[in-house]
Design a protein around this motif. Structure first.
Motif, PDB file in Angstrom:
ATOM      1  N   ILE A 139       0.863  -1.180   0.000  1.00  0.00           N
ATOM      2  CA  ILE A 139       0.000   0.000   0.000  1.00  0.00           C
ATOM      3  C   ILE A 139       0.896   1.226   0.000  1.00  0.00           C
ATOM      4  O   ILE A 139       1.718   1.406   0.895  1.00  0.00           O
ATOM      5  CB  ILE A 139      -0.918   0.016   1.242  1.00  0.00           C
ATOM      6  N   LEU A 140       0.754   2.056  -1.014  1.00  0.00           N
ATOM      7  CA  LEU A 140       1.605   3.235  -1.184  1.00  0.00           C
ATOM      8  C   LEU A 140       0.774   4.491  -0.968  1.00  0.00           C
ATOM      9  O   LEU A 140      -0.318   4.624  -1.526  1.00  0.00           O
ATOM     10  CB  LEU A 140       2.214   3.259  -2.591  1.00  0.00           C
ATOM     11  N   LEU A 141       1.310   5.410  -0.185  1.00  0.00           N
ATOM     12  CA  LEU A 141       0.685   6.714   0.002  1.00  0.00           C
ATOM     13  C   LEU A 141       1.559   7.757  -0.680  1.00  0.00           C
ATOM     14  O   LEU A 141       2.731   7.948  -0.305  1.00  0.00           O
ATOM     15  CB  LEU A 141       0.540   7.057   1.491  1.00  0.00           C
ATOM     16  N   GLU A 142       1.022   8.394  -1.693  1.00  0.00           N
ATOM     17  CA  GLU A 142       1.742   9.444  -2.409  1.00  0.00           C
ATOM     18  C   GLU A 142       3.132   8.979  -2.852  1.00  0.00           C
ATOM     19  O   GLU A 142       4.135   9.669  -2.643  1.00  0.00           O
ATOM     20  CB  GLU A 142       1.872  10.692  -1.532  1.00  0.00           C
ATOM     21  N   ALA A 143       3.206   7.815  -3.451  1.00  0.00           N
ATOM     22  CA  ALA A 143       4.479   7.283  -3.937  1.00  0.00           C
ATOM     23  C   ALA A 143       4.252   6.662  -5.309  1.00  0.00           C
ATOM     24  O   ALA A 143       3.300   5.897  -5.497  1.00  0.00           O
ATOM     25  CB  ALA A 143       5.027   6.233  -2.973  1.00  0.00           C
ATOM     26  N   LEU A 144       5.115   6.992  -6.245  1.00  0.00           N
ATOM     27  CA  LEU A 144       5.004   6.494  -7.607  1.00  0.00           C
ATOM     28  C   LEU A 144       6.327   5.871  -8.044  1.00  0.00           C
ATOM     29  O   LEU A 144       7.390   6.258  -7.559  1.00  0.00           O
ATOM     30  CB  LEU A 144       4.634   7.632  -8.561  1.00  0.00           C
ATOM     31  N   PRO A 145       6.285   4.920  -8.967  1.00  0.00           N
ATOM     32  CA  PRO A 145       7.534   4.293  -9.417  1.00  0.00           C
ATOM     33  C   PRO A 145       8.449   5.218 -10.203  1.00  0.00           C
ATOM     34  O   PRO A 145       9.662   5.024 -10.208  1.00  0.00           O
ATOM     35  CB  PRO A 145       7.054   3.117 -10.278  1.00  0.00           C
ATOM     36  N   ALA A 146       7.899   6.227 -10.857  1.00  0.00           N
ATOM     37  CA  ALA A 146       8.714   7.172 -11.635  1.00  0.00           C
ATOM     38  C   ALA A 146       8.088   8.555 -11.537  1.00  0.00           C
ATOM     39  O   ALA A 146       7.407   9.011 -12.467  1.00  0.00           O
ATOM     40  CB  ALA A 146       8.817   6.730 -13.091  1.00  0.00           C
ATOM     41  N   PRO A 147       8.300   9.280 -10.434  1.00  0.00           N
ATOM     42  CA  PRO A 147       7.631  10.579 -10.231  1.00  0.00           C
ATOM     43  C   PRO A 147       7.911  11.585 -11.338  1.00  0.00           C
ATOM     44  O   PRO A 147       7.038  12.389 -11.674  1.00  0.00           O
ATOM     45  CB  PRO A 147       8.204  11.066  -8.890  1.00  0.00           C
ATOM     46  N   PHE A 148       9.110  11.554 -11.896  1.00  0.00           N
ATOM     47  CA  PHE A 148       9.479  12.541 -12.917  1.00  0.00           C
ATOM     48  C   PHE A 148       8.698  12.354 -14.214  1.00  0.00           C
ATOM     49  O   PHE A 148       8.647  13.252 -15.050  1.00  0.00           O
ATOM     50  CB  PHE A 148      10.985  12.453 -13.206  1.00  0.00           C
ATOM     51  N   ALA A 149       8.088  11.182 -14.392  1.00  0.00           N
ATOM     52  CA  ALA A 149       7.428  10.853 -15.663  1.00  0.00           C
ATOM     53  C   ALA A 149       5.911  10.824 -15.541  1.00  0.00           C
ATOM     54  O   ALA A 149       5.240  10.220 -16.368  1.00  0.00           O
ATOM     55  CB  ALA A 149       7.942   9.504 -16.173  1.00  0.00           C
ATOM     56  N   VAL A 150       5.363  11.490 -14.553  1.00  0.00           N
ATOM     57  CA  VAL A 150       3.916  11.465 -14.355  1.00  0.00           C
ATOM     58  C   VAL A 150       3.184  11.998 -15.575  1.00  0.00           C
ATOM     59  O   VAL A 150       2.244  11.381 -16.075  1.00  0.00           O
ATOM     60  CB  VAL A 150       3.517  12.274 -13.103  1.00  0.00           C
ATOM     61  N   HIS A 151       3.620  13.135 -16.073  1.00  0.00           N
ATOM     62  CA  HIS A 151       2.909  13.771 -17.185  1.00  0.00           C
ATOM     63  C   HIS A 151       3.374  13.278 -18.553  1.00  0.00           C
ATOM     64  O   HIS A 151       2.641  13.414 -19.531  1.00  0.00           O
ATOM     65  CB  HIS A 151       3.069  15.286 -17.097  1.00  0.00           C
ATOM     66  N   ASN A 152       4.561  12.722 -18.605  1.00  0.00           N
ATOM     67  CA  ASN A 152       5.093  12.221 -19.873  1.00  0.00           C
ATOM     68  C   ASN A 152       5.730  10.862 -19.636  1.00  0.00           C
ATOM     69  O   ASN A 152       6.865  10.769 -19.187  1.00  0.00           O
ATOM     70  CB  ASN A 152       6.123  13.196 -20.443  1.00  0.00           C
TER      71      ASN A 152
END
Length: 307
Positions: A139-152
């Protein structure tokens, strides 16, 4: 997406094997763990993001402890712990992930569920993909595997104009304490809505080791865990926020953010789900502990322990 660590540092500073065994990470040096809750309950590992200590989970752990056994983690460099010694250029995420895996093995925990926040979530995701046989949920809270690539999604760290790690490290570490805390104060409204919680967060930021912080900030900008997602053997639940992003993009909506986050988890081996809070800020567990607890418990009920 306005992420706590990136906002805290970028604005002020950048303008200037599945079956592998954990390496011999010194667990007492890397993490401190407090065990609370039901003695023989299903084990949960509660991992904070840097810079918060395990205390950030206090309210959540008190409630979950009625039914589960909570292993509340504090990362080296926070909460009064000495900073972790990591070789130059080595991965802090990998080091902490090995420590989590080693802790599970040393204490013979049976498929604990990782519940982790922000950069701690990326550490947990690294642990769950490097050692998938050890964990029973994520369970992840505000965590993504690649934050820099959210929009692209095609963006890569190599395509970004990033400062050298040494440059970022030097600027953050050498900054006067007053200036440093003033910068954090600029973004306090994106961390939590309650002023009492904001003061807690600033206090934790003031205590955190800045060398560790700078390295983790840099690593969060250059880490892409998407290729490892197929190795996950457990479903992922991502609890996220979006409204803080309106400070940058006033017309931002829930409907716009939802698919961006879902796309990040598209490769998860056992599937992934995204649930967004409509008013909370970065520290969801502080802004709305009831919503956070409800979603955690729903996940645990839907994915019971398999021993």
């Amino acid at each position: 997406m306005k992420r706590f660590l990136l906002l805290a540092c970028l604005s002020g500073l950048l303008s200037l094997g599945c079956a592998a065994q954990p390496a011999a990470t010194n667990v007492p040096e890397a993490i401190r763990v407090e065990v609370t809750g039901k003695k023989n309950g299903r084990p949960l590992l509660l991992v904070p993001g840097y810079v918060a200590p395990g205390e950030v989970w206090r309210e959540i752990a008190a409630e979950l402890g009625r039914r589960y056994q909570c292993h509340v983690v504090t990362l080296a460099g926070t909460g009064g712990m000495a900073p972790l010694t990591v070789a130059p250029g080595a991965s802090y995420y990998a080091t902490y992930a090995r420590a989590l895996a080693a802790y599970v093995q040393q204490h013979h925990l049976q498929k604990p569920v990782l519940v982790a926040h922000q950069t701690g979530g990326m550490m947990a995701l690294r642990a769950a993909t490097d050692f998938p046989e050890l964990f029973g949920g994520l369970i992840l809270l505000e965590a993504l595997p690649a934050p820099f690539a959210v929009h692209n999604p095609r963006l890569t760290p190599d395509s970004l104009k990033l400062p050298a790690r040494e440059q970022l490290l030097s600027r953050l570490v050498s900054m006067a304490q007053g200036t440093f805390l003033q910068q954090q104060q600029m973004f306090i409204s994106t961390w939590a809505t309650d002023t009492l919680q904001q003061r807690r967060l600033l206090g934790w930021a003031a205590q955190a080791d800045r060398t560790t912080w700078a390295n983790i900030v840099y690593e969060s900008m250059t880490t892409d865990l998407r290729p490892a997602l197929p190795r996950l053997q457990v479903p992922v639940l991502l609890l996220g926020i979006w409204v803080a992003g309106k400070a940058v993009k006033p017309d931002l909506t829930h409907a716009q953010v939802q698919p961006l986050f879902e796309r990040q988890l598209a490769g998860a081996g056992a599937g992934g789900e995204v649930r967004l809070h409509d008013t909370a800020r970065e520290f969801i567990m502080l802004d709305d502990p009831r919503w956070t607890l409800t979603n955690i418990e729903q996940y645990l009920a839907a994915h019971p322990s398999k021993r």
